[in-house]
Design an enzyme around this catalytic site. Structure first.
Site, PDB file in Angstrom:
ATOM      1  N   ASP A  68       0.847  -1.191   0.000  1.00 27.67           N
ATOM      2  CA  ASP A  68       0.000   0.000   0.000  1.00 27.67           C
ATOM      3  C   ASP A  68       0.885   1.243   0.000  1.00 27.67           C
ATOM      4  O   ASP A  68       1.733   1.424   0.883  1.00 27.67           O
ATOM      5  CB  ASP A  68      -0.911  -0.012   1.228  1.00 27.67           C
ATOM      6  CG  ASP A  68      -1.779   1.228   1.314  1.00 27.67           C
ATOM      7  OD1 ASP A  68      -2.608   1.430   0.411  1.00 27.67           O
ATOM      8  OD2 ASP A  68      -1.610   2.001   2.259  1.00 27.67           O
ATOM      9  N   THR A 101      -2.742   5.551  -4.056  1.00 24.55           N
ATOM     10  CA  THR A 101      -1.662   6.235  -3.342  1.00 24.55           C
ATOM     11  C   THR A 101      -0.296   5.929  -3.946  1.00 24.55           C
ATOM     12  O   THR A 101       0.600   6.763  -3.893  1.00 24.55           O
ATOM     13  CB  THR A 101      -1.670   5.831  -1.858  1.00 24.55           C
ATOM     14  OG1 THR A 101      -1.662   4.401  -1.753  1.00 24.55           O
ATOM     15  CG2 THR A 101      -2.910   6.356  -1.169  1.00 24.55           C
ATOM     16  N   THR A 102      -0.136   4.725  -4.496  1.00 22.40           N
ATOM     17  CA  THR A 102       1.119   4.404  -5.181  1.00 22.40           C
ATOM     18  C   THR A 102       1.155   5.071  -6.546  1.00 22.40           C
ATOM     19  O   THR A 102       2.176   5.639  -6.946  1.00 22.40           O
ATOM     20  CB  THR A 102       1.263   2.876  -5.328  1.00 22.40           C
ATOM     21  OG1 THR A 102       1.140   2.258  -4.059  1.00 22.40           O
ATOM     22  CG2 THR A 102       2.610   2.526  -5.920  1.00 22.40           C
ATOM     23  N   ASP A 403      -8.980   0.408   2.043  1.00 23.54           N
ATOM     24  CA  ASP A 403      -8.852   0.917   0.679  1.00 23.54           C
ATOM     25  C   ASP A 403     -10.085   0.578  -0.154  1.00 23.54           C
ATOM     26  O   ASP A 403     -10.575   1.411  -0.938  1.00 23.54           O
ATOM     27  CB  ASP A 403      -7.602   0.327   0.013  1.00 23.54           C
ATOM     28  CG  ASP A 403      -6.322   0.951   0.536  1.00 23.54           C
ATOM     29  OD1 ASP A 403      -6.411   1.894   1.345  1.00 23.54           O
ATOM     30  OD2 ASP A 403      -5.222   0.501   0.152  1.00 23.54           O
TER      31      ASP A 403
END
Length: 819
Positions: A68, A101-102, A403
């Protein structure tokens, strides 16, 4: 993982010439880009379903295994300020969308790489930022054009999105179990009257070691992580439960200070024990009298929440006791059970109890927890019990569920989806490449660079899946050029397919916030303000706490917008003349800059209130002043003529700097401005957005007259304080030397425009050093001592004799060809 900061080696001490003004800023920019890209490259390998998991050791020696992006970035020790902005960027994406987020960090790194190429081509940073902003707007429009609208009643579409989010996690093989739980838990807390505010803190996740992830379940009602106290043979199961939540302790009170009491008489000891028994029995009887048969006891740090004697009394009266309720659980429990927290035994009444059909201690996979079902008037909350073989698996399951829940929250806020698998990024790239051909100048280059940068997502997906990125991107471009806008990378099959048919979907909000946030990346005393606003008075002690010092308002409530909570007071009676603004932004740097910008805009309005006149912007008034002063200089005699000319030349630094910072040629711009003003076009100024000279009034570029007049008056006053005859020439020689050195240190700065340096050297340093004080109207007796000090300072700075001193100084300031 570690982030390293590059340093420049072999710095010469004194004899090397000073670097040019353009070289050093360029090195700083490239250093910032390199540091930020290092962070993006470190996290890049964890993108996608085939991304690698990272093992992180925290400062507390805890081990975290996750792919994550937000979790990885949170635990990175990033010191470089530019690189740390990517950490803030990941946190902002997590707050806004909860997923991607990545991707947002990887895309930001790719944008910075594109910036580096454009900078090396000589394009000004301001133009790059403007071009990328326009490209980002176009990209968002493309995403909205290819998005697929949904309705919340379409459970199948919601499951597809949740499954796509879980597909890149460690627990991806359990998507069929976790995806329905994520969907149902979010829909359970959605308020139909206000779908935009979905608070995921209303979803409780209880983690229990034992069993497998497949045993994870969404529990109807409420689940408590604490166990029932059975040490005194208290009940484990209660039907028709009446639940009380207390914040006081069922144990003997203690003094505020540690004291020791020595009892020598056994009769006194019996009396103490009897008083303790009576005290606790009365409390338990009052609890029973209110009808309570289940007691939730908040955790206490002052003394024991319960003791053996109180548990004995509770057991006798068939009251179930559950202790160690955390302080941060109180709000959730009250919202779920419909009860109210009770601070003392005197306020323990029946109207503060919650009601449920059944409370029992359940055991599954050797893990015990308390389940409350059949809650009357239950609030919009949900409880999930996660099972796993160890703590690492449980924590990753919790993050993955969060998520997936964020994805559903995004669909509740913005009811549209886009394809995954890199399909939208390739579509954006194709559209932007076409748009680039219709742009002119730097805009075309920026659109092309943005289009190339956005392809980093499908390229990384292909690389992490073990595919050939070049052949994959080539095939994707070909299919999208043929109109197959949903063609994407099927990582499981290792080929290009219609990604919609593979049920790989993600919320539109995730993709739009990713692009917007990544592009966005390229103390006041409150007491006086509050008193003025609320009409109250500050109270220093309890004795002066009287009604006349209170303020009055119709409503005070805690409001939540964009996951940010703040208290809003409305309907204030006799409100003072104050105003409140709430600023939102992706990170602290953006918020601080927004605050500064708002303050500047407010100051402009304040200036117009004080002096109700405006002048044109864009350097137009400065050029007009310069033209008028040059004409006046011709009518002056002696040093007055030189001073007027020097002032006229100095004031042009404003339009020169505007042109330089906009990436324009300052010489050609100033020449054209002078020509237009000579022809009577007094409002001709620099249109920075269009990169040309226009009538600045027609472009609505205006500023208060007070800003321009105070600018000139204050700058001239500062100059006079340093150099006029009455103050400066009475100063000691050492003060003269310091002033001279101070001016030189300013001139050495790279952010000072060259034109300003020339003006100062011509008007002051050069004049005094070569011609003495005659040009400034001084007699020989006054200027000779001063000239000796200035000559000494010049020789000290240049480290050579007087004959070569000025030549050397001009060379170091890169002004040899201008003086």
């Amino acid at each position: 993982m570690a982030a390293t900061t590059a340093s420049t080696n072999n710095i010469s001490k004194s004899n090397d010439t000073i670097k040019s003004g353009a070289e050093k800023p360029m090195q700083v920019r490239l250093g910032n880009i390199t540091a930020a890209r290092a962070v993006a490259d470190a996290i890049r390998t964890s993108l996608g379903p085939r991304g690698l998991d990272k093992m992180i050791e925290t400062g507390r020696k805890e081990i975290i295994i996750s792919n994550d992006g937000a979790t990885i970035m949170k635990h990175l020790s990033v010191l470089h300020p530019a690189a740390h902005m990517l950490v803030d960027l990941s946190m902002s994406q997590d707050s806004e969308a909860g997923d991607g987020t990545t991707s947002v960090v990887v895309f930001a790194g790719s944008l910075l790489a594109a910036c580096e190429k454009l900078l090396n081509k000589g394009i000004h940073p301001a133009k790059i930022v403007a071009g990328f902003k326009n490209a980002a707007k176009a990209a968002v429009d493309v995403l909205e054009g290819i998005s697929i609208p949904i309705v919340l009643s379409d459970r199948e579409s919601l499951l597809k999105s949740a499954t796509t989010s879980l597909g890149s996690k460690i627990v991806s093989q359990h998507s069929s179990t976790l995806a329905p739980i994520a969907v149902d838990s979010v829909l359970r807390v959605v308020d139909p009257s206000d779908e935009q505010s979905v608070n995921l803190s209303d979803i409780r996740i209880v983690k229990k070691i034992g069993g497998t992830i497949e045993d994870t379940m969404l529990v109807p009602g409420l689940v408590l992580n604490q166990n029932v106290i059975t040490s005194a043979n208290g009940p484990r199961r209660i039907e028709k439960a009446k639940i009380g939540l207390i914040q006081f302790q069922l144990s003997p009170p203690k003094p505020d200070m540690d004291n020791q009491i020595v009892v020598n008489d056994y009769r006194q000891m019996d009396q103490i024990l009897k008083e303790e028994r009576t005290y606790l029995l009365n409390i338990v009887k009052q609890i029973k009298k209110a009808g309570c048969n289940v007691l939730l006891i908040q955790k206490s740090i002052l003394r024991d929440a319960v003791n053996t004697l109180s548990l004995h009394f509770l057991s006798k009266l068939k009251i179930m006791a559950i202790k160690e309720i955390e302080r941060d659980e109180i709000e959730f429990l009250c919202k779920t059970l419909g009860c109210k927290p009770i601070a003392d035994i005197e306020s323990f009444t029946e109207d503060k109890l919650g009601y449920a059909d059944l409370i029992e201690e359940t055991e599954i996979n050797d893990a015990k927890f308390v389940q409350i079902s059949g809650i009357k008037n239950q609030g919009r909350t949900a409880s999930i019990v996660c099972f796993g073989s160890n703590q690492l698996v449980l924590e990753e399951t919790e993050r993955s569920l969060h998520d997936a829940q964020c994805v559903i929250r995004c669909l509740v806020k913005k009811k549209s989806m886009v394809a995954g698998g890199g399909a939208p990024e390739i579509e954006i790239s194709q559209k932007l490449f076409k748009m680039a051909k219709m742009q002119i100048g730097y805009e075309s280059l920026c659109f092309s660079a943005f289009a190339e940068a956005v392809e980093v997502i499908p390229i990384t997906l292909a690389e992490n899946a073990g595919l050939n990125p070049i052949s994959v991107i080539t095939e994707l471009r070909s299919k999208h050029a043929d109109g197959e806008k949903y063609a994407g990378i099927n990582v499981k099959k290792g080929m290009i397919t219609n990604i919609i048919d593979e049920n790989v979907l993600q919320p539109l909000l995730v993709s739009t916030s990713l692009i917007e946030l990544a592009t966005e990346t390229i103390e006041r005393d409150e007491i006086e303000f509050l008193c003025k606003t609320l009409g109250c008075k500050p109270i220093a002690d309890i004795e002066s706490f009287t009604e006349d010092k209170l303020g009055y308002a119709d409503l005070i409530e805690e409001t939540e917008i964009n996951d940010a909570k703040f208290v809003q007071i409305s309907g204030i009676k006799n409100q003072g003349r104050t105003a409140s603004i709430v600023c939102f932004g992706s990170n602290q740097l953006v918020l601080e800059e927004t605050e500064r910008s708002l303050h500047d805009a407010q100051c402009v309005i304040r200036c117009l209130v004080k002096k109700k006149s405006m002048v044109a912007g864009g350097g137009a008034p400065e050029i007009e002043i310069s033209q008028k002063l040059f004409k006046m200089a011709k009518m002056q005699i002696g040093y007055e003529s030189l001073c007027f000319s020097a002032f006229a030349e100095a004031v042009e630094v404003i339009p020169i700097t505007l042109a330089e910072n906009a990436g324009l040629n300052p010489i050609s711009v100033i020449t054209e401005l002078r020509s237009k003003h000579a022809d009577g076009e007094k409002y001709a100024g620099i249109n920075v957005k269009k990169g040309m000279i226009t009538n600045i009034i027609d472009e609505n570029v205006l500023q208060p007259l007070l800003v321009s007049t105070s600018l000139i008056e204050l700058a001239t006053e500062t100059f006079n304080n340093k150099w006029n005859k009455k103050t400066f020439f009475k100063a000691k020689k050492i003060k003269t030397f310091k002033i001279y050195m101070g001016y030189y240190s300013i001139l050495k700065r790279n952010d000072i425009p060259s034109k300003f340096k020339v003006m100062v050297i011509k008007a002051i340093i050069h004049a005094v050093s070569t011609c003495g004080g005659e040009l400034l109207g001084m007699s020989a007796t006054r200027y000779k001592p001063l000239q000796q000090v200035v000559d000494a300072a010049t020789r000290t700075l240049a480290k050579c004799g007087k004959s070569a001193a000025l030549v050397r100084l001009r060379k170091e300031l890169s002004l040899t060809d201008q003086i």
